[in-house]
Scaffold this active site. Sequence first.
Site: not given
Lengths: 368, 422
Positions: B125, B132-133, B280
């Site tokens: 994603l 990373q996702v 963030d």
Amino acid sequence: MTLPLPFSRPPADERVTYSADEILTTDPGLEPLIANGVRCHGGFDPTGTYRSPRILHRAPAIRAWQGRLAAEGASLVTISRELLPPQYPNVAQAKLLLQGGVREPIVRALTMIAIVEGFGAIIRDVRVPDLRALVREPIDGTALAHLERGLFEAHARDEAGHRSEGGHKQMWEAARDLALENPRVPPDVLMRVMGGGGRPSERRRSFPQLDETLEGMLSTMANVLVIEVFAAGTFDWGDRLLSDPEVSAEPERAGAMVRCIRGDETPHVEYLRTALSEIRARTLITVAGGTIPGRSVVDALLHRTLGVLTTSRPKEQRAETRASVAEAMKRAGSPGRLLEEFDALETPLAPPTRTGFEPSSGAAGHAA
Amino acid sequence: MKLATRLRRSARIARAGVTLWLIYKVPDYLRRALGLPTPARRERTHERAARVMLRTALDLRGVVIKVCQVMATRSDVFPPAFVGVLKQLHDAVPPQPFERIGAAVERELGKPLHAVFSEFERVPLASASLAQVHRARLRDGRAVAVKVQYPDIEEIVRTDLENIRRGCQIYERLDPQPLELLPLLMELTSHLALELDFRREADSADRVREIFRDDPTVVVPKIHREWSTSRVLTMELVDGIKVTDLDALRRAGLDPSDVVQELMRIFVRMILAAGFFQADPHPGNLFVRPNRQIVLMDFGLSKELPEGFGLGLFELMFSMMTLNEAAMIRAFRELGFATKTGDPAPFLEIARRMMRRSDTGRFEGEFTEEMTDELFEAVRENPVVKVPSDFVLVGRAFSLLSGIAHTLGHRANVLAAMGART
């Protein structure tokens, strides 16, 4: 309500039109007010009397607009002081806490008052519609015509301070720091000011037939007027508590500071009630081109605000404050009887049954 | 990590360091030799140098990307041309092959993927500098997002940080007027250590969820702790519209100005009131649901602020809005700003500069992008002022939020966000 000087009856020939710069002008030559090392607005005239900021022209202007209104046979809306919910904690309860070494709730309360006063600056962001297109009768030479021409801005500056001069926010902080010797401010104060979760509820429209900006402005003015009138209870409380040598390190200076703030608030109450009364004496034009009496709109908005601020809000505030007082006592290791004594001193809350602005009453509170 | 890889990374970083040195110093030597004046602005030089950094980051990835991302947020230290180029790295990190990622998940969870997940999408994603996702589905049917740390990233971080530290030391010895890079590097090192521990990220997500426990308009995905480790984080999959996707927001009937104001309210509550925040807030971490809920993601960089910081920051913002020079100077001090010489004059200069800025635009009641940028620029041009690291992180968060507001074409009213009502 009795109008304090300089808002007594005007001569008939006073000016009714001013520039924004004039409305924002402070008397020249005042000796500055320095509070706990902070330069504040306003100052002292040669007789040693405190003069509020920005009233050189604003005070006579308001007086003239009120005179004009009276000449037209219209009355000034007046909110009865009998509607004021009792202060919680009251002076006796606050003294008990301070003398019992539980200072945190009082420091928090004074800090929250200061912050909320500062938030008053948001009045400069109120949108003012083209009133000449939305009010059937002329508005030249009225307070309404001066809302954007200095009145809102002066109000904002009085509350939050401007440039090198502190306003009510800094003055309340100074009073707190003088009386309680620069206490540590509880870290949760902003969380409490910001209140419970969720986005602010959207303003419920009472008059969808009106221009939305106009309704928003009138609704804000009604709200602020009620808050300003009810602030009298806070001033009484602050003055009595911080002037009390049994709990205040600087009773004279701290009490005087609260009285200066109180004096500064008079023009706020007066211009708001004048402008709302002017609307009340006029006819509003709806979006569809019809008309609606200003009186029915103003009265309904005041009734709604007063309903909330005299019933549900004080109950909620009491519950929150009592919980925080109990927590603070626990942290301070106070004996259990202190909370019992605190509760015994409470002034009972007796919500009024009427606001004086009931839609069917036909009367606008009390005519001045 | 193999020795050859380690040497390659060291050599690549050294090469970038030498190239940067030459970009800045050769023109200086030539100008001196030819008797030419030093130009007042060196935008093109800064841009060339930033492009060298960008290429190195995209080549080496990992911590070098992180370093560049941090540099892109430090407009108080680095020139605008530099920051402008490196900003690209916030959205441009290529993913790693699924085979490496899948194997990493199996290693961490101690089971084959199919034993935990009934589905696991191969295309991520999102991909970032450290992880990373992937979208997946647990065997009980619940949809999840699985954040996976890149294999070897811890060692890469260690090696690269050491190389960069050496490079900075050499630079500070050689340059007569060096930028103070080592403190920045130390700050980055401590942030990276936190970001690499996903258990801490899970704790931070829980903490932010608790701040908004009475606020149904804010969503923080729940963490599935049983399928999470220090390198894999399995969390509830929450859908939503990317906060900067203006067309999609409008199609869903959402008012962009309402979104901007809500974001400001949420971050003001975390930063000023709760003293703990997701640090963030770039657009990839913020989503809006059609029912107007705001979804907060990625708590790797979350920060606890010291007691009193929120009130100090409130005073600074308030004094800026009311143009109160004396109150601004007091607030700077309360927040931990300091001058290297103890002289308060630089604060006065910064305050006056902010006041001047406010004269040229509407500044009262509204929070503006310029408010943060102008402050950082003023600080950069007064190198005698030390900025507390907490403030940098908070300033960066507000700057990112202002960037989102700018994209959506609206500004937030900070007083209203704090609870003041008109």
